[in-house]
Design an enzyme around this catalytic site. Structure first.
Site, PDB file in Angstrom:
ATOM      1  N   ASP A 145       0.846  -1.188   0.000  1.00  0.00           N
ATOM      2  CA  ASP A 145       0.000   0.000   0.000  1.00  0.00           C
ATOM      3  C   ASP A 145       0.883   1.240   0.000  1.00  0.00           C
ATOM      4  O   ASP A 145       1.845   1.350   0.771  1.00  0.00           O
ATOM      5  CB  ASP A 145      -0.907   0.002   1.231  1.00  0.00           C
ATOM      6  CG  ASP A 145      -2.110  -0.916   1.057  1.00  0.00           C
ATOM      7  OD1 ASP A 145      -2.154  -1.641   0.049  1.00  0.00           O
ATOM      8  OD2 ASP A 145      -2.995  -0.920   1.942  1.00  0.00           O
ATOM      9  N   HIS A 196      -5.952   2.735  -4.886  1.00  0.00           N
ATOM     10  CA  HIS A 196      -6.168   2.797  -3.437  1.00  0.00           C
ATOM     11  C   HIS A 196      -7.018   4.017  -3.073  1.00  0.00           C
ATOM     12  O   HIS A 196      -6.931   4.515  -1.948  1.00  0.00           O
ATOM     13  CB  HIS A 196      -4.820   2.846  -2.706  1.00  0.00           C
ATOM     14  CG  HIS A 196      -4.884   2.431  -1.262  1.00  0.00           C
ATOM     15  ND1 HIS A 196      -5.811   1.545  -0.766  1.00  0.00           N
ATOM     16  CD2 HIS A 196      -4.117   2.790  -0.195  1.00  0.00           C
ATOM     17  CE1 HIS A 196      -5.623   1.367   0.529  1.00  0.00           C
ATOM     18  NE2 HIS A 196      -4.602   2.133   0.902  1.00  0.00           N
ATOM     19  N   HIS A 200      -8.396   8.293   0.266  1.00  0.00           N
ATOM     20  CA  HIS A 200      -8.200   7.341   1.354  1.00  0.00           C
ATOM     21  C   HIS A 200      -9.043   7.762   2.579  1.00  0.00           C
ATOM     22  O   HIS A 200      -8.509   8.096   3.648  1.00  0.00           O
ATOM     23  CB  HIS A 200      -6.728   7.258   1.756  1.00  0.00           C
ATOM     24  CG  HIS A 200      -6.376   6.022   2.540  1.00  0.00           C
ATOM     25  ND1 HIS A 200      -6.678   5.885   3.879  1.00  0.00           N
ATOM     26  CD2 HIS A 200      -5.745   4.873   2.188  1.00  0.00           C
ATOM     27  CE1 HIS A 200      -6.257   4.721   4.326  1.00  0.00           C
ATOM     28  NE2 HIS A 200      -5.682   4.077   3.297  1.00  0.00           N
ATOM     29  N   HIS A 295       3.149  -2.412   4.021  1.00  0.00           N
ATOM     30  CA  HIS A 295       3.150  -0.978   3.754  1.00  0.00           C
ATOM     31  C   HIS A 295       4.544  -0.556   3.293  1.00  0.00           C
ATOM     32  O   HIS A 295       5.543  -0.881   3.925  1.00  0.00           O
ATOM     33  CB  HIS A 295       2.720  -0.193   4.992  1.00  0.00           C
ATOM     34  CG  HIS A 295       1.254  -0.300   5.262  1.00  0.00           C
ATOM     35  ND1 HIS A 295       0.709  -1.348   5.958  1.00  0.00           N
ATOM     36  CD2 HIS A 295       0.218   0.502   4.891  1.00  0.00           C
ATOM     37  CE1 HIS A 295      -0.607  -1.190   6.036  1.00  0.00           C
ATOM     38  NE2 HIS A 295      -0.931  -0.081   5.391  1.00  0.00           N
TER      39      HIS A 295
END
Length: 323
Positions: A145, A196, A200, A295
Site C-alpha cells: 500500500d 487505493h 483514502h 506498507h
C-alpha cells in the site's frame, strides 16, 4: 576330282563362319542387356532421387506448417493473456446492504495454515470479485500500500528486481501525483499498479454516498490513465472497511477488490517493529494463496523483503503479482 576335294574345306569354313556369327550375336545380346540394365538402374535412381526430393519437400512443408501452427498458437495465447478484465455488472446496487465491516485476517487457521476467516469471507463475497485469499496452491502474492513516500519504495523495487519477483502497488491519487517517477518505474518493471482511492477516507468507503464511492475509485483510475496511459483493475479498500454495497460499486467500476490474508502492524514509521521478529512472523504465516499486505513506508519491510523472498522460494512457494 578337284571339285570333290574342295567340299570338305567349304564345310569347315562355313562352320567357322557360323561359330563367329554366333559369338557375335551373343556379344551383341550381352552388350544390349548391360545397356538396358544400366538404363533401368539410372531410371530407378532418378525416381528414388525424385521421391527423396518429394519426401524432403513434404517434410519441409510439414515443418513449416507446424511452425506456423505454433506461431499462431503463441500469438493466440498472447492475445488471450492481454485481454482486459471485464466485470459482470451487478444490478440493483442501491438495494444492497450498507453495513460496514472491518477486515482483519484473524488468528485461527486451518490445516493449510490459512486464516479461517479469509477462507469464509472468500466463499461469501467472492461473487463480487472480492479476493481475501488466493487459490489453495503454493503461491504468495506480495502487495504494497502506497499512501505516503518515506524513501523506501525505490529500495523495495530494487530488491524485487534483484529477486525477479513482481508485486502489486496500490497507490492513492496524491501518491501518483507526488511520485510519478516511482509509479512509472513500477509500470516499466512489470509490476501491477492498483487503485487505493483518491482521498483514502479514514472511515472507509462505506461511510460515503454511492456517488462519492464511485468517484473515489474512478477519480484515481482516470488520473493514472491520463498521466501514465495505464489501466488499473485492482482496488484495495482504505482501512479495509467494506460493505456489500461498496463491493458491488467497485465491481461495477470494472475492478476486482483485493483484501489480504496476512498483515501486521508495520505502517507506523515512528515505531517500526523488530526486523528479526517481523521476518519470522512473515515466514511462520506462509500459506497457499496468501495475499500479503505490506506498507511501503516501512523500513522494516524494506530491510527484510529479500530474506523473506528467499525463504518463501526455499519453502516451495512462487511469488507473483495478483492479477
Amino acid at each position: 576330282m578337284r571339285e570333290n576335294n574342295n567340299r570338305p574345306m567349304d564345310r569347315a569354313m562355313a562352320a567357322v563362319f557360323c561359330a563367329i556369327l554366333l559369338v557375335a550375336v551373343v556379344i551383341i545380346l550381352l552388350v544390349a542387356g548391360h545397356l538396358m540394365s544400366k538404363n533401368a538402374k539410372h531410371k530407378d535412381s532418378g525416381k528414388a532421387a525424385e521421391n527423396t526430393q518429394i519426401e524432403e519437400s513434404s517434410e519441409t512443408i510439414g515443418m513449416e506448417t507446424q511452425e506456423t501452427e505454433v506461431t499462431e498458437t503463441l500469438a493466440q495465447e498472447e492475445t488471450e493473456t492481454e485481454e482486459p478484465f471485464i466485470a459482470t455488472p451487478i444490478p440493483n446496487v442501491e438495494s444492497l446492504d450498507t453495513t460496514s465491516y472491518g477486515w482483519g485476517q484473524g488468528v485461527q487457521f486451518d490445516e493449510y495454515n490459512r486464516p479461517i476467516s479469509a477462507v469464509q469471507y472468500q466463499e461469501t463475497y467472492g461473487k463480487y470479485n472480492a479476493n481475501f485469499i488466493g487459490e489453495n496452491r503454493p503461491v504468495i502474492y506480495l502487495t504494497f500500500d502506497e499512501g505516503y513516500e518515506y524513501g523506501c519504495t525505490e529500495r523495495i523495487l530494487d530488491t524485487l528486481k534483484e529477486k525477479g519477483v513482481h508485486a502489486v502497488f496500490f497507490v492513492t491519487q496524491p501518491y501518483a501525483e507526488d511520485n510519478p517517477q516511482l509509479v512509472q518505474r513500477m509500470i516499466d518493471e512489470g509490476h501491477t499498479v492498483g487503485n487505493h482511492s483518491v482521498t483514502h477516507p479514514s472511515k472507509g468507503l462505506p461511510s460515503q454516498t454511492m456517488e462519492q464511492q464511485q468517484q473515489e475509485v474512478m477519480g484515481c483510475h482516470q488520473y493514472v490513465l491520463d498521466h501514465f496511459g495505464y489501466t488499473m483493475h485492482l482496488f484495495r479498500y482504505p482501512t479495509g472497511a467494506f460493505s456489500e454495497q461498496s463491493l458491488a460499486i467497485v465491481n461495477n467500476c470494472n475492478y476486482k477488490s483485493v483484501f489480504w490474508s496476512f498483515a501486521y502492524l508495520d505502517y507506523d514509521v515512528n515505531n517500526q517493529p523488530d526486523q528479526t521478529q517481523s521476518l519470522q512472523k512473515l515466514v511462520d504465516r506462509m500459506h497457499p494463496g496468501a495475499i500479503y499486505l505490506l506498507h511501503a513506508e516501512s523500513e522494516t519491510n524494506t530491510a527484510i523483503l529479500g530474506s523473506f523472498i528467499d525463504q518463501a522460494k526455499a519453502a516451495g512457494y512462487s511469488l507473483e503479482a495478483f492479477d
